[in-house]
Each structure stands twice: as C-alpha cells, then as structure tokens.
Design a protein around this motif. Sequence first.
Motif, PDB file in Angstrom:
ATOM      1  N   PRO A   1       6.080  11.575  -8.028  1.00 21.92           N
ATOM      2  CA  PRO A   1       6.568  11.008  -8.905  1.00 21.92           C
ATOM      3  C   PRO A   1       7.056   9.341  -8.891  1.00 21.92           C
ATOM      4  CG  PRO A   1       8.491  11.598  -7.164  1.00 21.92           C
ATOM      5  CD  PRO A   1       7.065  11.759  -6.654  1.00 21.92           C
ATOM      6  N   ASP A   2       7.297   8.566 -10.054  1.00 22.97           N
ATOM      7  CA  ASP A   2       8.047   7.218 -10.344  1.00 22.97           C
ATOM      8  C   ASP A   2       9.414   7.247  -9.702  1.00 22.97           C
ATOM      9  OD1 ASP A   2       5.298   6.111 -11.103  1.00 22.97           O
ATOM     10  OD2 ASP A   2       5.675   6.486 -12.752  1.00 22.97           O
TER      11      ASP A   2
ATOM     12  N   ALA B   1       6.531   6.085  -6.290  1.00 24.13           N
ATOM     13  CA  ALA B   1       7.395   6.231  -5.115  1.00 24.13           C
ATOM     14  C   ALA B   1       6.022   6.838  -3.447  1.00 24.13           C
ATOM     15  CB  ALA B   1       7.759   8.051  -4.843  1.00 24.13           C
ATOM     16  N   GLY B   2       6.792   6.070  -2.653  1.00 23.18           N
ATOM     17  CA  GLY B   2       5.785   5.984  -1.447  1.00 23.18           C
ATOM     18  C   GLY B   2       6.052   7.417  -0.913  1.00 23.18           C
ATOM     19  N   VAL B   3       5.043   6.796   0.553  1.00 22.32           N
ATOM     20  CA  VAL B   3       5.117   7.914   0.929  1.00 22.32           C
ATOM     21  C   VAL B   3       6.039   8.163   1.984  1.00 22.32           C
ATOM     22  CG1 VAL B   3       3.498   9.431   3.216  1.00 22.32           C
ATOM     23  CG2 VAL B   3       2.173   7.959   1.068  1.00 22.32           C
ATOM     24  N   GLY B   4       6.489   8.797   2.997  1.00 25.25           N
ATOM     25  CA  GLY B   4       7.676   9.230   4.052  1.00 25.25           C
ATOM     26  C   GLY B   4       9.437   8.328   3.428  1.00 25.25           C
TER      27      GLY B   4
ATOM     28  N   CYS C   1      17.134   9.179  -9.405  1.00 26.72           N
ATOM     29  CA  CYS C   1      15.861   7.943  -8.601  1.00 26.72           C
ATOM     30  C   CYS C   1      14.540   8.312  -9.228  1.00 26.72           C
ATOM     31  CB  CYS C   1      15.817   7.582  -6.940  1.00 26.72           C
ATOM     32  SG  CYS C   1      17.221   6.418  -6.210  1.00 26.72           S
ATOM     33  N   PHE C   2      14.206   9.247  -9.406  1.00 26.79           N
ATOM     34  CA  PHE C   2      12.506   9.492  -9.570  1.00 26.79           C
ATOM     35  C   PHE C   2      12.834  10.060 -11.093  1.00 26.79           C
ATOM     36  CE2 PHE C   2      13.891  10.708  -5.292  1.00 26.79           C
ATOM     37  CZ  PHE C   2      12.525   9.448  -4.583  1.00 26.79           C
ATOM     38  N   GLN C   3      11.176   9.707 -11.480  1.00 23.59           N
ATOM     39  CA  GLN C   3      11.400  10.019 -13.220  1.00 23.59           C
ATOM     40  C   GLN C   3       9.405  10.303 -12.956  1.00 23.59           C
ATOM     41  OE1 GLN C   3      11.163   6.450 -15.571  1.00 23.59           O
ATOM     42  NE2 GLN C   3      12.868   6.588 -15.040  1.00 23.59           N
TER      43      GLN C   3
ATOM     44  N   ASN D   1       1.121  -1.056   0.422  1.00 21.89           N
ATOM     45  CA  ASN D   1      -0.482   0.034  -0.188  1.00 21.89           C
ATOM     46  C   ASN D   1       1.191   1.438   0.351  1.00 21.89           C
ATOM     47  OD1 ASN D   1      -1.685   2.101   0.473  1.00 21.89           O
ATOM     48  ND2 ASN D   1      -3.363   0.858   1.974  1.00 21.89           N
ATOM     49  N   LEU D   2       1.387   2.365  -1.290  1.00 19.44           N
ATOM     50  CA  LEU D   2       1.685   3.321  -0.980  1.00 19.44           C
ATOM     51  C   LEU D   2       1.244   4.461   0.150  1.00 19.44           C
ATOM     52  CD1 LEU D   2       2.395   3.871  -5.240  1.00 19.44           C
ATOM     53  CD2 LEU D   2       3.531   2.595  -3.716  1.00 19.44           C
TER      54      LEU D   2
END
Length: 199
Positions: free
Chosen positions: A83-84, A122-125, A108-110, A1-2
């Motif tokens: 982001p992803d 991308a997850g929370v925190g 690390c992000f797109q 769960n994101l």
Amino acid sequence: NLERGNSYIVPSHDVRFQADYEVPVGRGKRWLGNPSNAAEGFANVLFGGWTLNGVQGWNSGTWTTPAFSGNDPTGMGLFGGRPDIVAGCDPNNVPGVQTPNHFWNLSCFQVPPSNIGRDGNAGVGILEGPSHFYLDFGVFKQFELSSAWKSSYFDSHPVRLRFGATAANVLNHPIFDLPGANISSSSTFGRITGTTWGL
C-alpha cells in the motif's frame, strides 16, 4: 530504495543471559564431600553432581511488510501489492494503548489507485511485531562411573555419565505471533491471533 528494509527474521535487539549453578553437595564439594564415609558416599549418589541452568532472553519484535488485496496499481495484471503510506505517519505508533487487537495503526495506509503505473510506496519490513520474553530452565545430574567400567586408559581420566531435563518458557509467558498485515482486511490487520515458539 523501497526494496531495502528490516530483515524478517532478525530483530533489532536480542539480549540473552545464561547462568549455570553447581549445587555444592557431593564428591569434592562443600557438603557431603567425603566419599570414604559410607553415609556421605550414599548421599553423594543421591544429592551430588547436580547442576542447574537458566537462560533468560528478550528480543524486540521481528519485522513484516504491509500488503493489500484487490486492484492492481502497476497495470501489470497483478493482484494486490504494497500500500501507500501516509506521509509522516508511523504505523508502529498506535494512538492510545497498543493491544493484541490493535497492534498497528491502520490509518497510516491507503490502497493505491488502480493503474497508476507503480506499486505502493510503503517500504519492506516496516511493521515491527511484538517483543518476546522467555525463561528456560534445565536440571542435570552427573554420575562418575565406578572403576569396574574403566580400562587402564581411564584410570587417570574420569568417566562421567550425564542426564538432564530442560523446560522452555517455564513462566508460561505468552510469545505472540505477528499480527495480520493485510490492510484490506480491517478485521485482522494489526490483530494478533496466535502464539509462536519464540526465538
């Protein structure tokens, strides 16, 4: 769960030590402890009743969530979002030396494509901020009030007045704020631009 992740206000590790030291001078103490002696009684007023206090703390960084600005991947008329994240890439692991100007790994992000019907994965925190170290110091003076201030009730109950002063972060160690977390701003992402009061 994101939507599940680390708390924004609770670090993973938080260690604190506190110590109090009563200076062994004055009434009932090792040195100058005889108040019936006039000289020692006067010295007790000046040097007796002092206590030193220290608090040392260290905590790992608090957490925040990456974001981007611009196109809406969900198709719901939103602006920006999460982001992803590149599979297998740890944004907290910076190649080379981690510095206040390069604290997280931007690669690390797109930004997700527009109108794909979902937010970024991308997850929370998931971004951990800088750790904090501090040392607080306090000094306190305790006075025992004379019998003129006491009623019959206080004859067997000592009445004391205490004054003190405390100082936070006496070593003046920088306590950094969270870096910028918007990947659309490459000039501020992962860059620490200020300090905070700490935890």
